[in-house]
Structures are given as C-alpha cells and as structure tokens.
Design a protein around this motif. Structure first.
Motif, short mmCIF file in Angstrom:
data_model
loop_
_atom_site.label_atom_id
_atom_site.label_comp_id
_atom_site.label_asym_id
_atom_site.label_seq_id
_atom_site.Cartn_x
_atom_site.Cartn_y
_atom_site.Cartn_z
N ARG A 28 0.68 -1.01 0.11
CA ARG A 28 0.10 -0.01 -0.08
C ARG A 28 0.92 1.25 0.13
O ARG A 28 1.90 1.33 0.75
CB ARG A 28 -0.84 -0.03 1.09
N GLN A 29 0.50 2.37 -0.70
CA GLN A 29 1.04 3.59 -0.76
C GLN A 29 1.08 4.36 0.69
O GLN A 29 -0.08 4.28 1.18
CB GLN A 29 0.72 4.42 -1.89
N LYS A 30 1.95 4.83 1.02
CA LYS A 30 1.85 5.47 2.35
C LYS A 30 1.07 6.82 2.09
O LYS A 30 0.81 7.30 1.08
CB LYS A 30 3.34 6.07 2.73
N HIS A 31 0.29 7.00 3.27
CA HIS A 31 -0.50 8.28 3.04
C HIS A 31 0.02 9.62 3.20
O HIS A 31 -0.58 10.40 2.74
CB HIS A 31 -1.50 8.05 4.18
N PHE A 32 1.25 9.63 3.72
CA PHE A 32 2.09 10.86 3.87
C PHE A 32 3.61 10.58 4.29
O PHE A 32 3.60 9.46 4.71
CB PHE A 32 1.48 11.92 4.74
N ALA A 33 4.42 11.53 4.00
CA ALA A 33 5.85 11.41 4.46
C ALA A 33 5.89 11.93 5.62
O ALA A 33 5.15 12.82 6.29
CB ALA A 33 6.68 12.28 3.45
N VAL A 34 7.07 11.70 6.56
CA VAL A 34 7.19 12.25 7.98
C VAL A 34 8.61 12.59 7.79
O VAL A 34 9.57 12.15 7.55
CB VAL A 34 6.82 10.97 8.90
N SER A 39 11.91 16.21 18.88
CA SER A 39 10.94 15.00 19.32
C SER A 39 9.38 15.35 18.60
O SER A 39 8.70 14.69 18.75
CB SER A 39 10.66 15.29 20.59
N GLU A 40 9.59 16.09 17.72
CA GLU A 40 8.44 16.11 16.84
C GLU A 40 8.45 15.50 15.35
O GLU A 40 9.36 15.51 14.55
CB GLU A 40 8.15 17.68 16.44
N SER A 41 7.30 15.07 15.02
CA SER A 41 6.88 14.47 13.71
C SER A 41 6.03 15.47 12.70
O SER A 41 5.06 15.70 13.48
CB SER A 41 6.38 13.20 13.77
N TYR A 42 6.63 15.62 11.52
CA TYR A 42 5.55 16.54 10.45
C TYR A 42 4.97 15.69 9.68
O TYR A 42 6.11 15.02 8.79
CB TYR A 42 6.48 17.81 10.37
N ARG A 43 3.81 15.58 9.18
CA ARG A 43 3.35 14.87 8.08
C ARG A 43 3.54 15.96 6.93
O ARG A 43 3.20 16.82 7.00
CB ARG A 43 1.90 14.55 8.20
N LEU A 44 3.48 15.34 5.74
CA LEU A 44 3.67 15.91 4.55
C LEU A 44 3.19 15.35 3.40
O LEU A 44 3.65 14.12 3.22
CB LEU A 44 5.38 16.08 4.21
N GLU A 122 10.66 11.69 -0.79
CA GLU A 122 9.44 11.08 -0.39
C GLU A 122 8.13 11.85 -0.33
O GLU A 122 7.10 11.00 -0.63
CB GLU A 122 9.61 10.75 1.16
N ILE A 123 8.09 13.10 -0.33
CA ILE A 123 6.93 13.82 -0.43
C ILE A 123 6.34 13.52 -1.98
O ILE A 123 5.40 13.39 -2.08
CB ILE A 123 7.08 15.25 -0.44
N PHE A 124 7.07 13.69 -2.84
CA PHE A 124 6.57 13.40 -4.22
C PHE A 124 6.23 11.79 -4.36
O PHE A 124 5.07 11.43 -5.29
CB PHE A 124 8.12 13.68 -5.29
N MET A 125 6.73 11.01 -3.84
CA MET A 125 6.41 9.74 -3.76
C MET A 125 5.10 9.35 -2.99
O MET A 125 4.06 8.64 -3.71
CB MET A 125 7.47 8.56 -3.07
N VAL A 126 4.70 10.09 -2.25
CA VAL A 126 3.62 9.69 -1.36
C VAL A 126 2.19 10.45 -1.81
O VAL A 126 1.25 10.38 -1.68
CB VAL A 126 3.43 10.02 0.05
N SER A 127 2.64 11.50 -2.77
CA SER A 127 1.74 12.52 -3.30
C SER A 127 1.32 11.91 -4.64
O SER A 127 0.52 12.52 -5.31
CB SER A 127 2.29 13.87 -3.58
N GLY A 128 1.97 10.88 -4.93
CA GLY A 128 1.34 10.16 -6.44
C GLY A 128 2.21 10.77 -7.59
O GLY A 128 1.59 10.35 -8.62
N PHE A 129 3.26 11.35 -7.64
CA PHE A 129 3.99 11.82 -8.71
C PHE A 129 4.80 10.71 -9.39
O PHE A 129 5.46 10.88 -10.46
CB PHE A 129 4.71 13.09 -8.46
N LEU A 130 5.19 9.62 -8.54
CA LEU A 130 5.89 8.71 -8.94
C LEU A 130 5.11 7.15 -8.69
O LEU A 130 4.51 7.18 -7.84
CB LEU A 130 7.23 8.73 -8.28
#
Length: 149
Positions: A28-34, A39-44, A122-130
């Motif tokens: 399954r494709q990831k829903h977002f990059a991290v 100590s913070e995690s940001y979704r992208l 990773e942002i481009f991968m999870v966003s469906g550009f690849l």
C-alpha cells in the motif's frame, strides 16, 4: 475399470481457483511522508491546492521541482515544497519556522542530501507523482548513492 464411464476422475476435474490466490499482494502507498525534527514528527503530502500554489510561484510544472539540472534543487525550493506539503496538518508554521526546523534538523546530524533523499523525494512519492516501481527504483539508487558518500 469402466472405459465408457462419462465421469471425469477427481484428479482431472477443474478445481475452483481461490480468488485470494489470484490476488497479488501489492504494498500500500503511504498516506504521507514524515519529517522528524527533534521530538516532533511532521506529516507531509502535496495536495492539489498546494501543487497549484507551487506551480504558480515557480511558473513551472511540479515535476520540474523534483530536481534541477545539477541534481538537488536549491534548499529554498525544497523548504517551500515541504512547507506547502506540511500545511494541511500544520497550517500555523511559517517560512521562518521552516528555516528554524531545518537548522534544528542540521544540528541533529541531518544535511541537505539526507533531507533531499529522506524527506523531499518522499513527499513526491506519497503524493502520487511517482509510480510504486519508479519510487522503489529511485529509493534503491538513492540508498546506493548515500553509501558512496
């Protein structure tokens, strides 16, 4: 043994094929990059509005922002893309905040190349550009490049 028996032996009868056997397990494709900073995690993840914003800002298709003729795009572009990809989950973060986050990321051992390979692409991968295949091949070649450095 009856040669004229119309019944087919059990071994020759067609067995129904399980639909579960036919289905191939596709990852399954990831829903977002991290992006982890401290100590913070940001979704992208780039959404349509964000893509339109970036294309208008840079006056070029989003695919041209993946990399430039020298390979890695300028840090300004990478941080802008990450900022736009972060907005749906962290809408209060400003451009200045992005600079501070990258500084903190660098202080913790991150660098521009690791940001490019582990966050930006990773942002481009999870966003469906690849495609999954292209993303996998790119990830493998980036890992090999990283080992050489």
């Amino acid at each position: 043994m009856n040669f004229f028996d119309n019944r087919t032996p059990a071994a020759e009868q067609e067995q129904p094929v399980s639909t579960q056997e036919e289905k191939k397990e596709t990852p399954r494709q990831k829903h977002f990059a991290v992006w982890e900073v401290g100590s913070e995690s940001y979704r992208l993840k780039l959404q349509t509005a964000g893509v339109k914003e970036l294309e208008a800002r840079y006056k070029t298709p989003i695919m041209n922002l993946m990399q430039n003729e020298n390979g890695i795009p300028p840090l300004t572009v990478m941080l802008d893309v990450a900022h736009v990809a972060m907005k749906p989950w962290n809408h209060k973060i400003t451009q200045k905040d992005m600079e501070s986050l990258f500084d903190k990321y660098a202080e913790q051992g991150g660098d521009m190349l690791s940001f490019f390979t582990n966050v930006y692409l990773e942002i481009f991968m999870v966003s469906g550009f690849l495609s999954q295949r292209m993303a996998s091949e790119m990830k493998t070649s980036l890992e090999e490049m990283r080992k050489e450095l």
